[in-house]
Write an enzyme that holds these catalytic residues in place. Structure first.
Site, PDB file in Angstrom:
ATOM      1  N   LYS A  77      68.911  25.170  18.595  1.00  0.00           N
ATOM      2  CA  LYS A  77      68.188  26.054  19.519  1.00  0.00           C
ATOM      3  C   LYS A  77      68.913  26.119  20.870  1.00  0.00           C
ATOM      4  O   LYS A  77      69.258  25.064  21.434  1.00  0.00           O
ATOM      5  CB  LYS A  77      66.761  25.532  19.703  1.00  0.00           C
ATOM      6  CG  LYS A  77      65.900  26.490  20.477  1.00  0.00           C
ATOM      7  CD  LYS A  77      64.515  25.938  20.744  1.00  0.00           C
ATOM      8  CE  LYS A  77      63.839  26.824  21.764  1.00  0.00           C
ATOM      9  NZ  LYS A  77      62.774  26.137  22.456  1.00  0.00           N
ATOM     10  N   PRO A 104      77.616  44.418   7.289  1.00  0.00           N
ATOM     11  CA  PRO A 104      78.123  45.289   6.221  1.00  0.00           C
ATOM     12  C   PRO A 104      77.346  46.602   6.189  1.00  0.00           C
ATOM     13  O   PRO A 104      76.141  46.625   6.464  1.00  0.00           O
ATOM     14  CB  PRO A 104      77.862  44.482   4.943  1.00  0.00           C
ATOM     15  CG  PRO A 104      77.036  43.312   5.326  1.00  0.00           C
ATOM     16  CD  PRO A 104      77.094  43.144   6.799  1.00  0.00           C
ATOM     17  N   ASP A 105      78.048  47.676   5.866  1.00  0.00           N
ATOM     18  CA  ASP A 105      77.408  48.995   5.777  1.00  0.00           C
ATOM     19  C   ASP A 105      77.054  49.225   4.309  1.00  0.00           C
ATOM     20  O   ASP A 105      77.869  49.718   3.517  1.00  0.00           O
ATOM     21  CB  ASP A 105      78.379  50.061   6.288  1.00  0.00           C
ATOM     22  CG  ASP A 105      77.711  51.418   6.422  1.00  0.00           C
ATOM     23  OD1 ASP A 105      76.740  51.666   5.667  1.00  0.00           O
ATOM     24  OD2 ASP A 105      78.144  52.211   7.263  1.00  0.00           O
ATOM     25  N   LYS A 138      79.116  58.564   5.357  1.00  0.00           N
ATOM     26  CA  LYS A 138      78.796  57.509   4.382  1.00  0.00           C
ATOM     27  C   LYS A 138      79.204  57.883   2.968  1.00  0.00           C
ATOM     28  O   LYS A 138      79.470  57.024   2.153  1.00  0.00           O
ATOM     29  CB  LYS A 138      77.280  57.228   4.363  1.00  0.00           C
ATOM     30  CG  LYS A 138      76.677  56.934   5.717  1.00  0.00           C
ATOM     31  CD  LYS A 138      76.918  55.520   6.154  1.00  0.00           C
ATOM     32  CE  LYS A 138      76.234  55.269   7.486  1.00  0.00           C
ATOM     33  NZ  LYS A 138      76.452  53.937   8.005  1.00  0.00           N
ATOM     34  N   ASP A 161      72.605  47.144  12.467  1.00  0.00           N
ATOM     35  CA  ASP A 161      74.031  47.500  12.478  1.00  0.00           C
ATOM     36  C   ASP A 161      74.886  46.300  12.870  1.00  0.00           C
ATOM     37  O   ASP A 161      76.005  46.166  12.413  1.00  0.00           O
ATOM     38  CB  ASP A 161      74.277  48.636  13.476  1.00  0.00           C
ATOM     39  CG  ASP A 161      73.667  49.944  12.988  1.00  0.00           C
ATOM     40  OD1 ASP A 161      73.788  50.223  11.782  1.00  0.00           O
ATOM     41  OD2 ASP A 161      73.046  50.667  13.799  1.00  0.00           O
ATOM     42  N   ASN A 170      63.920  44.906  14.170  1.00  0.00           N
ATOM     43  CA  ASN A 170      63.593  46.272  14.586  1.00  0.00           C
ATOM     44  C   ASN A 170      62.168  46.591  14.136  1.00  0.00           C
ATOM     45  O   ASN A 170      61.525  45.765  13.499  1.00  0.00           O
ATOM     46  CB  ASN A 170      64.624  47.271  14.039  1.00  0.00           C
ATOM     47  CG  ASN A 170      64.661  47.278  12.524  1.00  0.00           C
ATOM     48  OD1 ASN A 170      63.675  47.612  11.869  1.00  0.00           O
ATOM     49  ND2 ASN A 170      65.799  46.891  11.957  1.00  0.00           N
TER      50      ASN A 170
END
Ligand SMILES: Cc1cc2nc3c(=O)[nH]c(=O)nc-3n(C[C@H](O)[C@H](O)[C@H](O)COP(=O)(O)O)c2cc1C
Length: 399
Positions: A286, A303-304, A341, A276, A208
């Site tokens: 590959k 995992p959170d 959370k 996420d 990201n």
């Protein structure tokens, strides 16, 4: 972080002495002056020449040395520093310190000093766990000696367990924390930062746009207030801050493991943009372009980390701060995230492309706490970091 500070570094005769030139370099890079003192045994593991060359100063070795006494008496040598660091602290040196023995230069300085002392024990796991060493450890703690490590892991002697010397980066961070005054002195804070990379195959990954700038700025601000900071970072664009214990990871699962290993802490700031999902069907070779058509990627949840730490029943940090990167309805989404959370605060920001926040130098955040939503004006990421760090200091101080 260590500018203008002098560290008297007492080097013991353990195998971990091979890490000491790297430690000296790190301390000097951060602005410290290092005066090395070597036990006779340590000279078997690293030479005074190497140590002196890296330190840029004479390595003191002998108690009864007329030249040294004329240059700087041993009592004075024990007083010149802002901090005395013993690394590696052998079982033998710990025993001498605990008993107040003064049979050589190193132990004499340790008995004569009026400066704060920090030790980095390093020894075979059996030596470390021996009741005699544990007794000495308890005595030293009672005397106000600060202990860093030892870490658990594979040892040079082939055994596994606690006894490995803390890494040079952790020791330099501990020195910085010990020598920085501020409202967070004595507090240990964990900061996660940067993106995670989730592999598709050995050459491709999903990432990201997080640069790590905000997490890095927060860690720097916390160090500036005297905190001992463990900084767990994914592959960020920006350089990591100085004066932290740096742990580099790539994937969300590695970040979770690093976070667990860093606990307990007084506060955790989870600024990393953790993926996420990861690819459930990660290929060990590959993926080839070919007749089989387009590859299909299946995802599974990562995992959170924020939820796991927020909901710990035992040893939860007193303050858990999460981040919410949203592109719409920021306050409502972030308020719901805080409740879901179980963290104490959420710093929410709008990362829609037109804001220029993700990867940019500014941030506009809303602090969501049990008191509601507090809108902060748009400001530089460094200013957001300063304000957050001050708020953390205020909250931990009051707690
Ligand atoms: C190869 C080798 C490795 C050693 N490693 C350690 C060690 O990691 N930790 C330790 O406490 N002692 C270790 N020792 C034993 C110390 O060198 C010995 O106790 C010595 O007297 C320590 O002296 P000092 O505390 O004055 O430096 C080692 C000895 C040898 C021969």
């Amino acid at each position: 972080m260590l500018a203008g500070k002098r560290i008297l570094l007492i080097i013991g005769g353990g195998i971990a002495a091979f890490k000491i030139p790297a430690l000296i370099r790190l301390l000097r890079q951060q602005g410290a002056a290092v005066t090395p003192v070597m036990t006779a045994a340590s000279e078997q593991f690293v030479t005074p020449l190497t140590v002196a060359a890296v330190a840029g100063e004479k390595a003191y070795t002998a108690l009864f040395d007329l030249t040294d006494e004329a240059e700087m008496g041993h009592i004075q040598l024990s007083r010149v520093a802002d901090l005395v660091l013993v690394a590696p602290a052998t079982a033998d040196l710990m025993a001498k310190m605990a008993q107040g023995l003064a049979g050589d230069l190193a132990s004499t300085l340790l008995l004569a000093t009026d400066t704060p002392v920090m030790i980095a024990p390093a020894m075979n796991v059996r030596m470390w766990l021996h009741p005699a060493t544990q007794r000495n450890l308890a005595l030293l703690k009672g005397d106000g000696v600060q202990i860093v490590g030892p870490d658990e892991g594979d040892m040079a002697c082939g055994e596994y367990g606690p006894g490995r010397m803390a890494e040079p980066e952790e020791l330099a961070a501990a020195c910085a924390a010990a020598l920085t005054d501020g409202p967070l002195k004595g507090r240990r804070v964990l900061v996660t930062s940067g993106p995670t990379h989730e592999p598709i195959d050995p050459v491709r990954y999903i990432a990201n746009r997080s640069s790590g700038a905000q997490g890095t700025a927060i860690a720097r601000a916390l160090v500036g207030l005297g905190a001992e900071v463990v900084f767990v970072t994914g592959p960020a664009d920006v350089l990591p801050p100085e004066g932290v214990t740096l742990v580099r990871v790539e994937t969300a699962r590695q970040m979770r493991d690093a976070v667990q290993a860093a606990l307990p802490v007084d506060a955790g700031v989870f600024a990393a943009a953790v993926a996420d999902w990861r690819v459930a069907t990660e290929s060990s070779s590959k993926i080839k372009k070919g007749a089989g058509g387009l590859p299909v990627l299946e995802f599974t949840e990562n995992p959170d980390i924020l939820a796991e730490v927020s909901q710990m029943s035992d040893g939860r940090p007193a303050l858990v701060v999460g981040f919410a990167a949203e592109t719409d309805d920021v306050v409502n989404h972030a308020t719901a995230k805080r409740a879901r959370k179980g963290c104490d605060w959420i710093l929410a920001n709008d990362v829609s492309p037109e804001t220029g926040i993700m990867g940019g130098s500014e941030n506009a955040v809303v602090l969501i706490s049990e008191d509601g939503a507090e809108v902060w004006p748009r400001m530089g990421k460094d200013d957001v970091a300063q304000r957050l760090a001050a708020r953390i200091a205020e909250t931990l101080g009051a707690g």
